[in-house]
Design an enzyme around this catalytic site. Structure first.
Site, PDB file in Angstrom:
ATOM      1  N   LEU A 186       0.948  16.576  -6.056  1.00 26.15           N
ATOM      2  CA  LEU A 186       1.641  16.556  -4.767  1.00 26.15           C
ATOM      3  C   LEU A 186       0.886  15.677  -3.787  1.00 26.15           C
ATOM      4  CD1 LEU A 186       2.467  20.364  -4.443  1.00 26.15           C
ATOM      5  CD2 LEU A 186       4.063  18.523  -5.006  1.00 26.15           C
ATOM      6  N   LEU A 206       0.844  -1.194   0.000  1.00 29.30           N
ATOM      7  CA  LEU A 206       0.000   0.000   0.000  1.00 29.30           C
ATOM      8  C   LEU A 206       0.884   1.251   0.000  1.00 29.30           C
ATOM      9  CD1 LEU A 206      -2.651  -1.117   2.671  1.00 29.30           C
ATOM     10  CD2 LEU A 206      -2.733  -1.406   0.181  1.00 29.30           C
ATOM     11  N   THR A 211       2.519   5.720  -5.291  1.00 26.55           N
ATOM     12  CA  THR A 211       3.773   6.287  -5.794  1.00 26.55           C
ATOM     13  C   THR A 211       4.562   6.903  -4.650  1.00 26.55           C
ATOM     14  OG1 THR A 211       2.646   6.835  -7.861  1.00 26.55           O
ATOM     15  CG2 THR A 211       4.725   7.979  -7.423  1.00 26.55           C
ATOM     16  N   LEU A 248      15.974  17.632 -10.486  1.00 27.74           N
ATOM     17  CA  LEU A 248      16.912  18.315  -9.584  1.00 27.74           C
ATOM     18  C   LEU A 248      17.122  17.533  -8.284  1.00 27.74           C
ATOM     19  CD1 LEU A 248      15.867  22.025 -10.172  1.00 27.74           C
ATOM     20  CD2 LEU A 248      17.578  20.662 -11.370  1.00 27.74           C
ATOM     21  N   HIS A 289      15.504  32.967  18.355  1.00 28.85           N
ATOM     22  CA  HIS A 289      16.869  33.254  17.893  1.00 28.85           C
ATOM     23  C   HIS A 289      17.832  32.244  18.488  1.00 28.85           C
ATOM     24  CE1 HIS A 289      20.445  35.445  16.741  1.00 28.85           C
ATOM     25  NE2 HIS A 289      20.883  35.302  17.990  1.00 28.85           N
ATOM     26  N   GLY A 340      -8.499  -2.780  -9.871  1.00 20.92           N
ATOM     27  CA  GLY A 340      -9.924  -2.444  -9.736  1.00 20.92           C
ATOM     28  C   GLY A 340     -10.454  -1.894 -11.056  1.00 20.92           C
TER      29      GLY A 340
HETATM   30  P1  FAD Z   1      -0.458   7.566  -6.231  1.00 21.20           P
HETATM   31  O1  FAD Z   1       0.408   7.793  -5.073  1.00 21.20           O
HETATM   32  O2  FAD Z   1       0.163   7.494  -7.574  1.00 21.20           O
HETATM   33  O3  FAD Z   1      -1.239   6.214  -5.936  1.00 21.20           O
HETATM   34  C1  FAD Z   1      -2.079   5.622  -6.864  1.00 21.20           C
HETATM   35  C2  FAD Z   1      -2.199   4.157  -6.533  1.00 21.20           C
HETATM   36  O4  FAD Z   1      -3.252   3.611  -7.305  1.00 21.20           O
HETATM   37  C3  FAD Z   1      -0.948   3.344  -6.887  1.00 21.20           C
HETATM   38  O5  FAD Z   1      -0.551   2.578  -5.786  1.00 21.20           O
HETATM   39  C4  FAD Z   1      -1.406   2.446  -8.023  1.00 21.20           C
HETATM   40  O6  FAD Z   1      -0.785   1.186  -8.044  1.00 21.20           O
HETATM   41  C5  FAD Z   1      -2.887   2.303  -7.726  1.00 21.20           C
HETATM   42  N1  FAD Z   1      -3.710   1.955  -8.886  1.00 21.20           N
HETATM   43  C6  FAD Z   1      -3.711   2.535 -10.110  1.00 21.20           C
HETATM   44  N2  FAD Z   1      -4.670   1.974 -10.894  1.00 21.20           N
HETATM   45  C7  FAD Z   1      -5.273   1.014 -10.131  1.00 21.20           C
HETATM   46  C8  FAD Z   1      -6.338   0.119 -10.360  1.00 21.20           C
HETATM   47  N3  FAD Z   1      -7.013   0.097 -11.506  1.00 21.20           N
HETATM   48  N4  FAD Z   1      -6.681  -0.719  -9.359  1.00 21.20           N
HETATM   49  C9  FAD Z   1      -6.042  -0.710  -8.166  1.00 21.20           C
HETATM   50  N5  FAD Z   1      -5.034   0.144  -7.893  1.00 21.20           N
HETATM   51  C10 FAD Z   1      -4.666   0.998  -8.862  1.00 21.20           C
HETATM   52  N6  FAD Z   1       4.945  14.743  -3.725  1.00 21.20           N
HETATM   53  C11 FAD Z   1       5.109  15.473  -2.621  1.00 21.20           C
HETATM   54  O7  FAD Z   1       4.149  16.103  -2.156  1.00 21.20           O
HETATM   55  N7  FAD Z   1       6.310  15.547  -1.984  1.00 21.20           N
HETATM   56  C12 FAD Z   1       7.394  14.895  -2.451  1.00 21.20           C
HETATM   57  O8  FAD Z   1       8.469  14.973  -1.848  1.00 21.20           O
HETATM   58  C13 FAD Z   1       7.259  14.117  -3.622  1.00 21.20           C
HETATM   59  N8  FAD Z   1       8.314  13.448  -4.110  1.00 21.20           N
HETATM   60  C14 FAD Z   1       8.147  12.669  -5.222  1.00 21.20           C
HETATM   61  C15 FAD Z   1       9.266  12.002  -5.725  1.00 21.20           C
HETATM   62  C16 FAD Z   1       9.142  11.218  -6.848  1.00 21.20           C
HETATM   63  C17 FAD Z   1      10.352  10.486  -7.381  1.00 21.20           C
HETATM   64  C18 FAD Z   1       7.869  11.080  -7.487  1.00 21.20           C
HETATM   65  C19 FAD Z   1       7.704  10.196  -8.684  1.00 21.20           C
HETATM   66  C20 FAD Z   1       6.762  11.750  -7.001  1.00 21.20           C
HETATM   67  C21 FAD Z   1       6.899  12.563  -5.867  1.00 21.20           C
HETATM   68  N9  FAD Z   1       5.820  13.281  -5.348  1.00 21.20           N
HETATM   69  C22 FAD Z   1       5.988  14.052  -4.245  1.00 21.20           C
HETATM   70  C23 FAD Z   1       4.498  13.228  -5.970  1.00 21.20           C
HETATM   71  C24 FAD Z   1       3.577  12.267  -5.189  1.00 21.20           C
HETATM   72  O9  FAD Z   1       4.180  10.998  -5.152  1.00 21.20           O
HETATM   73  C25 FAD Z   1       2.211  12.184  -5.846  1.00 21.20           C
HETATM   74  O10 FAD Z   1       1.682  13.482  -6.009  1.00 21.20           O
HETATM   75  C26 FAD Z   1       1.266  11.369  -4.990  1.00 21.20           C
HETATM   76  O11 FAD Z   1       1.755  10.070  -4.792  1.00 21.20           O
HETATM   77  C27 FAD Z   1      -0.121  11.296  -5.624  1.00 21.20           C
HETATM   78  O12 FAD Z   1      -0.945  10.544  -4.809  1.00 21.20           O
HETATM   79  P2  FAD Z   1      -2.201   9.771  -5.384  1.00 21.20           P
HETATM   80  O13 FAD Z   1      -2.861   9.141  -4.214  1.00 21.20           O
HETATM   81  O14 FAD Z   1      -3.001  10.649  -6.253  1.00 21.20           O
HETATM   82  O15 FAD Z   1      -1.619   8.641  -6.357  1.00 21.20           O
HETATM   83  P1  NAD Z   2       8.136  18.717 -13.587  1.00 25.04           P
HETATM   84  O1  NAD Z   2       6.916  19.172 -14.265  1.00 25.04           O
HETATM   85  O2  NAD Z   2       8.447  19.199 -12.234  1.00 25.04           O
HETATM   86  O3  NAD Z   2       9.414  19.059 -14.476  1.00 25.04           O
HETATM   87  C1  NAD Z   2       9.539  18.631 -15.792  1.00 25.04           C
HETATM   88  C2  NAD Z   2      10.565  19.527 -16.466  1.00 25.04           C
HETATM   89  O4  NAD Z   2      10.900  18.944 -17.708  1.00 25.04           O
HETATM   90  C3  NAD Z   2      10.058  20.921 -16.741  1.00 25.04           C
HETATM   91  O5  NAD Z   2      11.023  21.840 -16.299  1.00 25.04           O
HETATM   92  C4  NAD Z   2       9.886  20.955 -18.253  1.00 25.04           C
HETATM   93  O6  NAD Z   2      10.113  22.228 -18.807  1.00 25.04           O
HETATM   94  C5  NAD Z   2      10.944  19.963 -18.696  1.00 25.04           C
HETATM   95  N1  NAD Z   2      10.698  19.307 -19.975  1.00 25.04           N
HETATM   96  C6  NAD Z   2       9.525  18.838 -20.455  1.00 25.04           C
HETATM   97  N2  NAD Z   2       9.715  18.240 -21.642  1.00 25.04           N
HETATM   98  C7  NAD Z   2      11.047  18.334 -21.915  1.00 25.04           C
HETATM   99  C8  NAD Z   2      11.875  17.882 -22.997  1.00 25.04           C
HETATM  100  N3  NAD Z   2      11.358  17.206 -24.006  1.00 25.04           N
HETATM  101  N4  NAD Z   2      13.192  18.153 -22.947  1.00 25.04           N
HETATM  102  C9  NAD Z   2      13.727  18.821 -21.886  1.00 25.04           C
HETATM  103  N5  NAD Z   2      12.991  19.257 -20.847  1.00 25.04           N
HETATM  104  C10 NAD Z   2      11.667  19.003 -20.855  1.00 25.04           C
HETATM  105  O7  NAD Z   2       8.049  17.116 -13.628  1.00 25.04           O
HETATM  106  P2  NAD Z   2       8.894  16.018 -12.878  1.00 25.04           P
HETATM  107  O8  NAD Z   2      10.145  16.576 -12.346  1.00 25.04           O
HETATM  108  O9  NAD Z   2       8.917  14.847 -13.797  1.00 25.04           O
HETATM  109  O10 NAD Z   2       7.943  15.674 -11.650  1.00 25.04           O
HETATM  110  C11 NAD Z   2       6.615  15.149 -11.888  1.00 25.04           C
HETATM  111  C12 NAD Z   2       5.687  15.531 -10.779  1.00 25.04           C
HETATM  112  O11 NAD Z   2       6.054  14.891  -9.574  1.00 25.04           O
HETATM  113  C13 NAD Z   2       5.695  17.011 -10.543  1.00 25.04           C
HETATM  114  O12 NAD Z   2       4.452  17.512 -10.915  1.00 25.04           O
HETATM  115  C14 NAD Z   2       5.908  17.191  -9.083  1.00 25.04           C
HETATM  116  O13 NAD Z   2       4.874  17.928  -8.514  1.00 25.04           O
HETATM  117  C15 NAD Z   2       5.906  15.790  -8.495  1.00 25.04           C
HETATM  118  N6  NAD Z   2       7.086  15.700  -7.608  1.00 25.04           N
HETATM  119  C16 NAD Z   2       7.099  16.469  -6.487  1.00 25.04           C
HETATM  120  C17 NAD Z   2       8.192  16.457  -5.663  1.00 25.04           C
HETATM  121  C18 NAD Z   2       8.192  17.317  -4.446  1.00 25.04           C
HETATM  122  O14 NAD Z   2       7.147  17.776  -4.044  1.00 25.04           O
HETATM  123  N7  NAD Z   2       9.336  17.556  -3.832  1.00 25.04           N
HETATM  124  C19 NAD Z   2       9.292  15.674  -5.967  1.00 25.04           C
HETATM  125  C20 NAD Z   2       9.261  14.923  -7.123  1.00 25.04           C
HETATM  126  C21 NAD Z   2       8.135  14.939  -7.931  1.00 25.04           C
END
Ligand code: FAD
Ligand code: NAD
Length: 466
Positions: A319, A37, A40, A185, A444, A114
């Site tokens: 997010l 569970l 992502t 980044l 502070h 699902g």
């Molecule tokens: P998800 O977390 O994507 O969960 C969806 C779930 O649904 C998954 O477990 C999937 O397997 C399941 N699912 C899909 N289809 C089905 C189906 N048909 N039946 C059953 N299950 C299914 N956000 C932050 O706020 N802070 C961060 O620091 C941050 N860091 C990140 C770092 C990375 C590398 C990545 C990739 C993302 C990051 N994010 C971060 C973004 C964050 O992970 C997502 O915004 C968040 O997980 C979205 O939550 P959600 O519940 O919508 O979907």
């Molecule tokens: P992003 O939207 O943050 O960044 C994608 C970047 O790729 C942009 O700067 C865009 O201009 C560039 N880009 C797009 N197409 C391109 C191309 N063809 N060539 C070169 N550059 C290109 O997306 P991400 O970094 O993949 O993250 C995905 C999502 O996951 C984001 O929406 C973010 O909110 C979420 N996330 C959040 C956190 C956090 O909250 N700390 C951490 C990781 C991911």
């Protein structure tokens, strides 16, 4: 048995929505297609990336900063397998925590994909075959997946996304990252700190497009010092890979100039797309927009009454905390409440070092909206706490309405600003002015004093330590 609510997807949106619905007395089931569970965020997103960011930062500090603190180390070696193991342990504990919470709240968990049979009957295709469950309402929380256009030849081996990057067990010599956004980044920092030569190819003329321009510039300066190299205004037009390496073809925007970079890995981080595969949305006629996001109204109900959608699969910031708030909103709406989310005050954070954080409007947005504003800034280098910890890069910027002094946006790059931003979020929720912010006593020495000073600067150029 008929459930009151079935939640499809157990990410932060789904599992938090399920808990809130159960707290409010509903009989709830949650369906997850993977064997753990947490979605992502817990499995391949927020939690594992932060675990590796922390580990790599310790290494970087030991190598680069300890000596100046007067700490001598004979040698610090990277044990990548252990680093990944620790990360996996953190993920494991966190996911098991969600399992525990499901039990505690009497939520039935079904593992499998699902899909809709009708709006009140959901099929679950799991290892033990197909089950069907009946429900009054459904919350779709199926999240998102990385965007991997065909030209990148994503092979999960040398051309990878964040999911694979979190499991690399040998420090690569060279990595090309496509996309200078949050993932590029954060994970770029992890590998650069460990000694990888990292090239970031970003299509726009700046990193972190959408965030404050100055914060992006400040961060880029810091990341360059770390050794990261940036090709802004460049795009990747093709990637070829072998078993052990890849060659990335990069082209300057609108120019014929192109060149190749050979690397161990090409990490594609150009955004994520909503994930609805396998849900059989057409069986119930749920509408999506041209980006594949499920369309919802202000209380997150789809065009089919009784079916709701939340998190990454709908519009808005991708997010975890946004998804959580939406899960809570739907649960409370279903129990007759009138919940509300202030989307303007969903903070954004980038966990590089220095960190970046923001809430409210950027200067660009205020200009577009024609809202008159004033700005106050304070650099961390003028702060005692930052000098003590040798974290003097970055600044805090407070934007306030020119006439009313209401805080409209706060943008930061600096040490621990992921946490410091909460002061701004709380104050803006209560529509405080820059003057209010500046008159609150800040302990502070702390990093939060930079917020007070920036607020003083915004409300009449009164910063005390500058
Ligand atoms: P998800 O977390 O994507 O969960 C969806 C779930 O649904 C998954 O477990 C999937 O397997 C399941 N699912 C899909 N289809 C089905 C189906 N048909 N039946 C059953 N299950 C299914 N956000 C932050 O706020 N802070 C961060 O620091 C941050 N860091 C990140 C770092 C990375 C590398 C990545 C990739 C993302 C990051 N994010 C971060 C973004 C964050 O992970 C997502 O915004 C968040 O997980 C979205 O939550 P959600 O519940 O919508 O979907
Ligand atoms: P992003 O939207 O943050 O960044 C994608 C970047 O790729 C942009 O700067 C865009 O201009 C560039 N880009 C797009 N197409 C391109 C191309 N063809 N060539 C070169 N550059 C290109 O997306 P991400 O970094 O993949 O993250 C995905 C999502 O996951 C984001 O929406 C973010 O909110 C979420 N996330 C959040 C956190 C956090 O909250 N700390 C951490 C990781 C991911």
């Amino acid at each position: 048995m008929k459930y009151d609510v079935v939640v499809i997807g157990s990410g932060p949106g789904g599992y938090v929505g399920a808990i809130r619905a159960a707290q409010l007395g509903m009989k709830v089931a949650i369906i997850e297609k993977y064997k753990t569970l947490g979605g992502t965020c817990l499995n391949v997103g927020c939690i594992p990336s932060k675990a590796l960011l922390d580990s790599s930062e310790h290494y970087h500090n030991a190598v680069e900063k300890f000596a100046e603190h007067g700490l001598e180390t004979s040698s610090v070696k990277i044990n990548m397998k252990q680093m990944i193991k620790r990360k996996n342990d953190v993920v494991d504990q966190t996911c098991k925590g969600v399992e525990f919470l499901m039990k505690k709240n009497n939520i039935d968990v079904f593992y499998g994909v699902g899909s809709f049979i009708t709006k009140n009957v959901i099929a679950i295709d799991g290892l033990e075959g197909r089950k069907e469950i009946e429900t009054e309402k459904v919350i779709i929380a199926t999240g998102s997946k990385p965007i991997t256009p065909e030209i990148f030849n994503y092979d999960k081996n040398r051309v990878i996304t964040s999911t694979e990057a979190l499991n690399i067990e040998k420090v690569p010599a060279k990595m090309v990252i496509v996309g200078g956004g949050v993932i590029g980044l954060e994970l770029g920092s992890v590998f650069a700190r460990l000694g990888t030569s990292v090239d970031v190819v970003e299509y726009m003329d700046r990193i972190l497009p959408g965030m404050d321009v100055e914060c992006g510039k400040e961060l880029m300066r810091s990341l360059k010092k770390l050794g990261m190299n940036f090709y802004l205004g460049h795009g990747v037009i093709g990637v070829k890979s072998t078993k052990t390496s890849c060659t990335v073809t990069v082209r300057k925007n609108n120019k014929e100039e192109q060149f190749e970079i050979k690397a161990d890995y090409c990490l594609v981080a150009i955004g994520r797309k909503p994930y609805t595969d396998g849900l059989n949305l057409s069986a119930v006629g749920i509408q999506s927009d041209d980006k594949g996001r499920i369309e919802v109204n202000s209380h997150l109900e789809t065009n089919v009454p009784g079916i709701f959608a939340i998190g990454d699969v709908v519009r808005g910031a991708m997010l975890a905390h946004k998804a959580e708030e939406e899960g809570i909103l739907v649960a409370e709406f279903l129990s007759g409440g009138k919940p509300h989310i202030n989307y303007n005050l969903i903070p954004g954070v980038v966990y590089t070092w220095p960190e970046v954080s923001a809430v409210g409007k950027t200067e660009d947005e205020l200009k577009t909206l024609d809202i008159p504003y004033k700005s106050g800034k304070f650099p961390f280098k003028a702060l005692g706490r930052a000098r003590a910890s040798m974290d003097t890069e970055g600044m805090v910027k407070v934007l306030a309405h020119k006439d009313t002094d209401e805080i409209l946006g706060v943008h930061m790059v600096g040490p621990r600003v992921a946490d410091v931003i909460m002061e701004a979020v709380a104050l803006m929720e209560f529509r405080a002015s820059a003057e209010d912010m500046s008159r609150i006593s800040h302990p502070h020495p702390t990093y939060t004093e930079a917020v007070k000073e920036a607020a003083l600067a915004a409300s009449g150029n009164r910063a005390l330590h500058m």
